[in-house]
Design a protein around this motif. Sequence first.
Motif, short mmCIF file in Angstrom:
data_model
loop_
_atom_site.label_atom_id
_atom_site.label_comp_id
_atom_site.label_asym_id
_atom_site.label_seq_id
_atom_site.Cartn_x
_atom_site.Cartn_y
_atom_site.Cartn_z
N PHE A 85 0.98 -1.25 0.07
CA PHE A 85 0.13 0.05 -0.22
C PHE A 85 0.96 1.26 -0.12
O PHE A 85 1.72 1.39 0.69
N TRP A 86 0.59 2.28 -0.83
CA TRP A 86 1.60 3.52 -1.19
C TRP A 86 0.49 4.43 -1.43
O TRP A 86 -0.53 4.26 -1.78
N THR A 87 1.07 5.65 -1.64
CA THR A 87 0.53 6.89 -1.98
C THR A 87 1.52 8.02 -2.59
O THR A 87 2.60 8.05 -2.50
N SER A 88 0.89 8.68 -3.63
CA SER A 88 1.74 9.60 -4.31
C SER A 88 1.34 11.07 -3.72
O SER A 88 2.08 12.31 -4.34
N GLN A 89 0.34 11.14 -2.91
CA GLN A 89 0.08 12.39 -2.29
C GLN A 89 1.06 12.67 -0.94
O GLN A 89 1.51 11.86 -0.46
N TYR A 96 5.67 8.13 -3.06
CA TYR A 96 6.42 7.54 -4.28
C TYR A 96 5.71 8.24 -5.59
O TYR A 96 4.48 8.68 -5.61
N TRP A 97 6.55 8.65 -6.48
CA TRP A 97 6.18 8.85 -7.75
C TRP A 97 5.59 8.22 -8.70
O TRP A 97 4.71 8.39 -9.21
N SER A 98 5.99 6.84 -8.38
CA SER A 98 5.24 5.66 -9.12
C SER A 98 5.29 4.32 -8.33
O SER A 98 6.01 4.55 -7.01
N ALA A 99 4.72 3.57 -8.87
CA ALA A 99 4.48 2.39 -7.80
C ALA A 99 5.64 1.55 -7.35
O ALA A 99 6.36 1.16 -8.08
N PRO A 100 5.93 1.42 -5.84
CA PRO A 100 7.02 1.02 -5.59
C PRO A 100 7.05 -0.65 -5.32
O PRO A 100 6.00 -1.32 -5.68
N LYS A 101 8.04 -1.25 -5.14
CA LYS A 101 8.12 -2.84 -4.93
C LYS A 101 7.59 -3.09 -3.47
O LYS A 101 7.69 -2.19 -2.64
N CYS A 102 7.27 -4.40 -3.39
CA CYS A 102 6.76 -4.81 -2.01
C CYS A 102 8.03 -4.80 -1.16
O CYS A 102 9.24 -5.22 -1.25
N GLY A 103 7.80 -4.40 0.27
CA GLY A 103 8.80 -3.98 1.40
C GLY A 103 9.47 -3.05 1.00
O GLY A 103 10.38 -2.72 1.86
N ALA A 104 8.91 -1.87 0.23
CA ALA A 104 9.46 -0.47 -0.08
C ALA A 104 9.57 0.22 1.18
O ALA A 104 8.49 0.24 2.09
N SER A 105 10.51 1.00 1.60
CA SER A 105 10.64 1.89 2.66
C SER A 105 9.45 2.67 2.66
O SER A 105 8.95 3.42 1.74
N GLY A 106 8.80 3.14 3.76
CA GLY A 106 7.67 4.01 4.18
C GLY A 106 6.46 3.51 3.68
O GLY A 106 5.35 4.41 3.43
N CYS A 107 6.04 2.23 3.07
CA CYS A 107 4.80 1.58 2.65
C CYS A 107 4.61 0.61 3.58
O CYS A 107 5.13 0.30 4.36
N VAL A 108 3.28 0.23 3.41
CA VAL A 108 2.97 -1.16 4.13
C VAL A 108 2.76 -2.30 3.22
O VAL A 108 2.03 -2.13 2.38
N ALA A 151 3.24 2.87 -15.50
CA ALA A 151 3.82 2.19 -16.53
C ALA A 151 5.16 3.07 -16.87
O ALA A 151 6.37 2.56 -17.14
N TYR A 152 5.06 4.46 -17.18
CA TYR A 152 6.12 5.23 -17.59
C TYR A 152 7.10 5.44 -16.39
O TYR A 152 8.39 5.21 -16.67
N GLY A 153 6.62 5.22 -15.30
CA GLY A 153 7.80 5.45 -14.08
C GLY A 153 8.36 4.28 -13.94
O GLY A 153 9.56 4.37 -13.71
N SER A 154 7.72 3.04 -14.34
CA SER A 154 8.48 1.79 -14.34
C SER A 154 9.82 1.71 -15.37
O SER A 154 10.81 1.24 -15.14
N ILE A 155 9.20 2.26 -16.58
CA ILE A 155 10.32 2.40 -17.57
C ILE A 155 11.77 3.12 -17.24
O ILE A 155 12.53 2.84 -17.56
N MET A 156 11.10 4.41 -16.59
CA MET A 156 12.18 5.23 -16.16
C MET A 156 13.15 4.66 -15.10
O MET A 156 14.03 4.84 -15.22
#
Length: 309
Positions: A50-54, A76-88, A170-175
């Motif tokens: 679970f994450w947010t861009s706001q 986060y600017w784009s979707a993080p991976k599982c276990g990312a810092s600051g997410c649940v 999608a674009y964030g993942s590519i970048m």
Amino acid sequence: MKRIFCFIMLSLLMGFTIQAQTKVKEIRSGGIQIIREETPAPPQQTRVVFWTSQERQGPIKVYVNGRYEGKITKSYWSAPKCGASGCVTVTISGKNNQWYGVASDGTRWYSSSATLSRGCNAIRLYSSGGSSSSRSRGSSSSHSSSGGTVPKGNPGGDAISSSVQKIGDAYGSIMREGMSVPVEGFPYFAVNAGYSRFSSGFIGLKYRTGGFCGLSLFGDFGFLKSDYGYPWDVGFGLCIKDFAWDLRFGNTGLCPNYGLMTDISYDWYFTEKFGVSAIVGFGLGDTKKNDPDLIWTWGISFSYKIWNR
């Protein structure tokens, strides 16, 4: 008869040997041979991050099936991976799972409809605009982990926000992935000289970060004075190899009171250091007006890499 019997026994022995080779591995250590049967890998679990861009809402408490799981403390600017810092990140099983978030100001946070699959699933939470006490318990979003799609907790505008999110993810993942792919000649710092409709004759500087993908920062300074003064512009670009989407702002000879331009640029280096660049784009001129003018530009320049990796 003995020959036939020996042939049958030899065939059976070879068959058992081939079958055994597919089921065991030989691990040799210190001259001792150990034969171990292979066991199938356990099935992949369904995990959700679970994450947010706001931003500026403070920590968001995340509840899954009525149970508190943790706080989102980082955007986060784009979707993080599982276990990312600051997410649940949680592991979910079963069907008809429910989740929502509660920010420090009491507002409920929901997600768009989601279909969960094995592996890692990224779920973005956004503010519903209502407080926890003002919303009924039954209004929380319900999501099926068995592959079904169910109603959303915030119906207004979700179709648009979901589409924008998917494009952005999608674009964030590519970048994100592309920036870690090294390419010879990147990053670099270059000087440019040429002509564009926006800046007339100009010289400029450009810094390109990353590898296959990256960001660019640039500034151009015109040396041909127009009726509105000397042209200049500064901006940044999102780059994929030699192509870039640029956003620039500055003083232009096309109109008074500055111009805001978006363009597509392409850099072609025919040697390690020397190359040419071309741009084409459009934007708004005389930006202080209530109804700005529509302007367009094209340009070409020669480039020299002062430094590159």
